[in-house]
Design a protein around this motif. Structure first.
Motif, PDB file in Angstrom:
ATOM      1  N   ALA A  97      -9.992  -6.596   8.343  1.00  0.00           N
ATOM      2  CA  ALA A  97      -9.278  -7.589   7.548  1.00  0.00           C
ATOM      3  C   ALA A  97      -9.532  -8.967   8.143  1.00  0.00           C
ATOM      4  O   ALA A  97      -9.855  -9.095   9.332  1.00  0.00           O
ATOM      5  CB  ALA A  97      -7.774  -7.294   7.530  1.00  0.00           C
ATOM      6  N   ASN A 107       0.855  -1.177   0.000  1.00  0.00           N
ATOM      7  CA  ASN A 107       0.000   0.000   0.000  1.00  0.00           C
ATOM      8  C   ASN A 107       0.899   1.237   0.000  1.00  0.00           C
ATOM      9  O   ASN A 107       1.921   1.264   0.687  1.00  0.00           O
ATOM     10  CB  ASN A 107      -0.891   0.024   1.240  1.00  0.00           C
ATOM     11  CG  ASN A 107      -1.807  -1.176   1.306  1.00  0.00           C
ATOM     12  OD1 ASN A 107      -2.878  -1.194   0.726  1.00  0.00           O
ATOM     13  ND2 ASN A 107      -1.376  -2.217   2.034  1.00  0.00           N
ATOM     14  N   LEU A 113       1.655  -5.335   3.058  1.00  0.00           N
ATOM     15  CA  LEU A 113       0.629  -6.204   3.651  1.00  0.00           C
ATOM     16  C   LEU A 113       0.924  -7.651   3.283  1.00  0.00           C
ATOM     17  O   LEU A 113       1.196  -7.953   2.115  1.00  0.00           O
ATOM     18  CB  LEU A 113      -0.754  -5.786   3.158  1.00  0.00           C
ATOM     19  CG  LEU A 113      -1.966  -6.553   3.684  1.00  0.00           C
ATOM     20  CD1 LEU A 113      -3.170  -5.618   3.822  1.00  0.00           C
ATOM     21  CD2 LEU A 113      -2.341  -7.706   2.754  1.00  0.00           C
ATOM     22  N   THR A 114       0.872  -8.527   4.278  1.00  0.00           N
ATOM     23  CA  THR A 114       1.119  -9.943   4.054  1.00  0.00           C
ATOM     24  C   THR A 114      -0.024 -10.761   4.629  1.00  0.00           C
ATOM     25  O   THR A 114      -0.614 -10.396   5.657  1.00  0.00           O
ATOM     26  CB  THR A 114       2.445 -10.384   4.698  1.00  0.00           C
ATOM     27  OG1 THR A 114       2.417 -10.075   6.101  1.00  0.00           O
ATOM     28  CG2 THR A 114       3.626  -9.679   4.062  1.00  0.00           C
ATOM     29  N   TRP A 115      -0.279 -11.880   3.968  1.00  0.00           N
ATOM     30  CA  TRP A 115      -1.339 -12.782   4.445  1.00  0.00           C
ATOM     31  C   TRP A 115      -1.185 -14.131   3.765  1.00  0.00           C
ATOM     32  O   TRP A 115      -1.000 -14.206   2.549  1.00  0.00           O
ATOM     33  CB  TRP A 115      -2.720 -12.205   4.135  1.00  0.00           C
ATOM     34  CG  TRP A 115      -3.869 -13.031   4.641  1.00  0.00           C
ATOM     35  CD1 TRP A 115      -3.909 -13.779   5.768  1.00  0.00           C
ATOM     36  CD2 TRP A 115      -5.153 -13.171   4.016  1.00  0.00           C
ATOM     37  NE1 TRP A 115      -5.130 -14.378   5.908  1.00  0.00           N
ATOM     38  CE2 TRP A 115      -5.924 -14.016   4.844  1.00  0.00           C
ATOM     39  CE3 TRP A 115      -5.726 -12.665   2.854  1.00  0.00           C
ATOM     40  CZ2 TRP A 115      -7.230 -14.383   4.530  1.00  0.00           C
ATOM     41  CZ3 TRP A 115      -7.028 -13.006   2.541  1.00  0.00           C
ATOM     42  CH2 TRP A 115      -7.769 -13.866   3.373  1.00  0.00           C
ATOM     43  N   VAL A 158      -7.702  -0.545   4.509  1.00  0.00           N
ATOM     44  CA  VAL A 158      -6.430  -0.028   5.020  1.00  0.00           C
ATOM     45  C   VAL A 158      -6.597   1.462   5.307  1.00  0.00           C
ATOM     46  O   VAL A 158      -7.321   2.166   4.596  1.00  0.00           O
ATOM     47  CB  VAL A 158      -5.309  -0.258   3.993  1.00  0.00           C
ATOM     48  CG1 VAL A 158      -3.978   0.303   4.496  1.00  0.00           C
ATOM     49  CG2 VAL A 158      -5.176  -1.751   3.691  1.00  0.00           C
ATOM     50  N   LEU A 185      -4.635  -1.411   9.746  1.00  0.00           N
ATOM     51  CA  LEU A 185      -5.774  -2.145   9.212  1.00  0.00           C
ATOM     52  C   LEU A 185      -7.042  -1.710   9.927  1.00  0.00           C
ATOM     53  O   LEU A 185      -7.075  -1.659  11.155  1.00  0.00           O
ATOM     54  CB  LEU A 185      -5.569  -3.654   9.388  1.00  0.00           C
ATOM     55  CG  LEU A 185      -4.442  -4.288   8.561  1.00  0.00           C
ATOM     56  CD1 LEU A 185      -4.230  -5.740   8.995  1.00  0.00           C
ATOM     57  CD2 LEU A 185      -4.754  -4.220   7.079  1.00  0.00           C
ATOM     58  N   VAL A 189      -4.089 -11.360   8.627  1.00  0.00           N
ATOM     59  CA  VAL A 189      -3.536 -10.303   7.783  1.00  0.00           C
ATOM     60  C   VAL A 189      -2.660  -9.392   8.637  1.00  0.00           C
ATOM     61  O   VAL A 189      -3.025  -9.026   9.755  1.00  0.00           O
ATOM     62  CB  VAL A 189      -4.658  -9.493   7.109  1.00  0.00           C
ATOM     63  CG1 VAL A 189      -4.065  -8.349   6.294  1.00  0.00           C
ATOM     64  CG2 VAL A 189      -5.496 -10.393   6.222  1.00  0.00           C
ATOM     65  N   ASP A 190      -1.519  -9.008   8.086  1.00  0.00           N
ATOM     66  CA  ASP A 190      -0.604  -8.141   8.821  1.00  0.00           C
ATOM     67  C   ASP A 190      -0.139  -7.029   7.888  1.00  0.00           C
ATOM     68  O   ASP A 190      -0.008  -7.231   6.683  1.00  0.00           O
ATOM     69  CB  ASP A 190       0.601  -8.937   9.328  1.00  0.00           C
ATOM     70  CG  ASP A 190       1.523  -8.083  10.182  1.00  0.00           C
ATOM     71  OD1 ASP A 190       2.695  -7.921   9.802  1.00  0.00           O
ATOM     72  OD2 ASP A 190       1.062  -7.568  11.212  1.00  0.00           O
ATOM     73  N   ILE A 191       0.082  -5.843   8.434  1.00  0.00           N
ATOM     74  CA  ILE A 191       0.570  -4.722   7.636  1.00  0.00           C
ATOM     75  C   ILE A 191       1.707  -4.038   8.368  1.00  0.00           C
ATOM     76  O   ILE A 191       1.662  -3.870   9.595  1.00  0.00           O
ATOM     77  CB  ILE A 191      -0.566  -3.717   7.325  1.00  0.00           C
ATOM     78  CG1 ILE A 191      -0.125  -2.718   6.270  1.00  0.00           C
ATOM     79  CG2 ILE A 191      -1.042  -3.014   8.574  1.00  0.00           C
ATOM     80  CD1 ILE A 191      -1.244  -1.869   5.721  1.00  0.00           C
TER      81      ILE A 191
END
Length: 636
Positions: free
Chosen positions: A414, A395, A427-429, A444, A411, A418-420
């Protein structure tokens, strides 16, 4: 005194011509100028449709003209005219339709061209804090000959670095004007502000010293308002939206109809900016709405003046002509709209919204250094991934604030897992098995670090596709069984998918004859025959799911069938004409009792499937023969 007749062009519809002018002295004595009266007459128009006349007069060189409707009279008298000022006179005719003719011939008095200057009040010196403003300051103007509404104001700053010339703002009307001075951002120092008033012929001026100093603490105000707190006029109405601040926004269902009015209590007099958070449902750069303050003429804000598509956006309201454009520094573009407001109650009204546009909230503030168009967040496009597959997207955000602000990503909503990264926006998931298949909305937010933090929110969708994984069947140890015995094996299988697929059991190729498998329960059964004794048999158990594509697993085990047990004869007896023989052999195997009288020809008497290791065979017709030979064989 002399006067000059100037011939104007003839009217196209109603003809009229001035005949002359009679001057009469009204007053005399020790005065600077004498006051005169003027009597004018004209021939009636020959046009029978003429019903009246309008008499015009103005000062030569000015932009202001007086007009008097004299009805059907053909004369007019003006009084209190200045003897040293040249005047222009002409007449038009009109019919019942009120459409006026072209002017008559024009008469100009040839008095000496001496004009009295306009008047402007003095303003005291001001000392203000950095990044604040002076005003609105009351400013009285006037003119002995020309109406105050026709007077023109201008200004000049001796130090445009401190106060750019474009940041001197005039307001008010007629003789009651105001001036507001907005210094450049973060500048200190002194400037002499000179104000000019002109009537188009002569002018007057006044000056005052403005000192901008950091020694005076500023009084900054930030007043946020949710759109739903406004007073609404139908069809403007409140609607829900989880992405809107407070979960609600206002919009109209009919183009140009309905209003939203905010009651704003301004604690500090000064120029204020109005920001609004808006959204455009369909991309149309000409979609617009009006914004007005109190009774000032509203300004129209078009979509192309802000980026409003694909989500909520903050933009600076364009209140013009009711507002003014100011610049941030000398030579920069005047791109920030402010409106001078005095301390007290005011009304901010939004109207004529396009039905495709929505209003979420507004912010009213006099702190230009904190007037920050909210950071603009850009989220990835919608994604589609397989379950148990890692998603990594970035993002991004831009901040067009006057002063740079640190941005923090977070976040809002989500799915689990999910992690940002709050700093980079990465952002990873990795969706779990339980999260596929599914459609997930990820929202977001990026937030700046201002004293009143501002933010932007955007959403995108991640579709998690189901990935079919093969089932597993538990291995079965090798089995040993006697012929005729029933072998039962319950197979256990599992499916890792959530929800689990339906599993179907089957036998693989090469399975022994007579073996059976329950497709639903996985129970394997087999009762080896005598012919399958003393053998080793490979059995393959296969399980298949109903996923797409269907996947399977299998396991193979051995079934060892032992040799047949020897037939062992036990007791024998003859009673009541029947022969009974007890023997032991393999349970579950078919045995036949045969009889013969010559040991050559044998006939089968009875057949039995051994119910156990010991069982009995018999001849119910033994009494009919003097003697008989008996034997036991396998089968049939």
């Amino acid at each position: 005194m002399r006067f000059i007749h100037l011939l104007g062009k003839l009217p196209r519809r109603h003809e009229v011509r001035l005949l002359g002018m009679i001057l009469a002295l009204l007053s005399s004595g020790p005065v600077g100028r004498a006051a005169f009266s003027v009597a004018l007459t004209w021939n009636p128009s020959p046009d029978t449709n003429v019903v009246g006349y309008v008499f015009y007069n103005s000062v030569v060189g000015s932009n202001y003209t007086n007009n008097t409707d004299v009805g059907n009279r053909t004369s007019a008298t003006l009084t209190n005219l200045d003897s040293e000022v040249p005047y222009v006179f002409y007449v038009t005719a009109y019919g019942s339709d009120r459409v006026q003719s072209d002017p008559s011939n024009i008469i100009v008095t040839n008095f000496p061209p001496s004009y009295p200057p306009p008047t402007i009040a003095n303003i005291p010196d001001y000392q203000i804090s950095m990044n604040s403003s002076a005003g609105p300051i009351f400013l009285a103007i006037g003119d002995p000959l020309i109406a105050a509404e026709s007077l023109y104001l201008s200004a000049l700053s001796s130090n445009p670095t401190v106060v750019p010339n474009g940041n001197i703002l005039f307001g008010g009307s007629d003789s009651n004007r105001t001036v507001t001075v907005v210094p450049a951002l973060n500048e200190i120092g002194e400037t002499t502000v000179t104000l000019f008033v002109s009537n188009g012929i002569t002018n007057a001026s006044t000056s005052f010293l403005l000192t901008v100093t950091p020694a005076i603490p500023p009084r900054f105000v930030q007043l946020p308002f949710e759109a739903e707190s406004a007073t609404l006029v139908s069809p403007m109405a409140v609607s829900p939206d989880p992405d809107a601040s407070g979960g609600q926004f206002v919009a109209t269902s009919s183009a140009g109809s309905g209003t939203a009015t905010f009651a704003v209590d301004i604690p500090v007099t000064g120029p204020y900016a109005i920001l609004c958070r808006v959204r455009l449902l369909e991309e149309d750069q000409y979609a617009s709405f009006l914004v007005s303050a109190d009774d000032a003429e509203p300004g129209r804000l078009f979509a192309f003046q802000g980026i409003w598509s694909d989500g909520w956006r903050w933009t600076l309201a364009n209140i013009s002509p009711g507002g003014f454009k100011v610049s941030d520094s000398n030579g920069s573009i005047n791109n920030m709209t402010v409106i001078p407001l005095t301390a007290g109650q005011h009304r901010i009204t939004f109207s004529e919204l396009d039905p495709r546009m929505s209003l979420d909230e507004i912010l009213v503030t006099n702190d230009r250094n904190s007037i920050r168009i909210r950071p603009v967040l850009t989220v990835p496009p919608d994604q589609s991934i397989n379950e148990l597959t890692s998603l990594v997207v970035t993002n991004s955000a831009t901040d067009t604030n006057i002063l740079a602000n640190a941005l923090t990503f977070s976040l809002v909503s989500a799915p689990r897992g999910v992690d940002i990264d709050s700093r980079t926006g990465v952002l990873t998931w990795t969706p779990s098995e339980a999260q596929g298949p599914s459609t997930n909305l990820i929202t977001v937010q990026v937030t700046d670090d201002g004293a009143t933090p501002l933010y932007d929110r955007e959403s995108f969708t991640v579709v998690v596709k189901e990935v079919n994984r093969p089932p597993t069947v538990r291995s079965v140890p090798d089995q040993t069984i006697r012929p005729g015995s029933l072998l039962t094996v319950t197979n256990i299988a599992s499916d890792p998918d959530i929800p689990a697929n339906t599993l179907t059991f089957s036998l693989g190729p090469g399975s022994p004859a007579g073996a059976a498998m329950s497709a639903s329960s996985g129970i394997f059964t087999w009762q080896p025959t005598a012919g399958q004794a003393d053998s080793t048999n490979a059995v393959t158990i296969k399980v298949t799911d109903n996923g797409s594509p269907g996947l399977s697993d299998s396991t193979t085990f051995k079934v060892i069938v032992t040799p047949l047990s020897p037939i062992t004869l036990g007791s024998m007896n003859l009673a009541n004409g029947q022969f009974h023989l007890t023997l032991s052999a393999d349970a579950g195997i078919n045995y036949t009792l045969q009889a013969s009288t010559n040991l050559k020809s044998w006939i089968s008497l009875t057949n039995v499937k051994a119910p156990g290791a010991e069982f009995e065979l018999g001849d119910t017709n033994a009494a009919a023969f003097p003697y008989r030979f008996y034997r036991v064989i396998l089968g049939p």
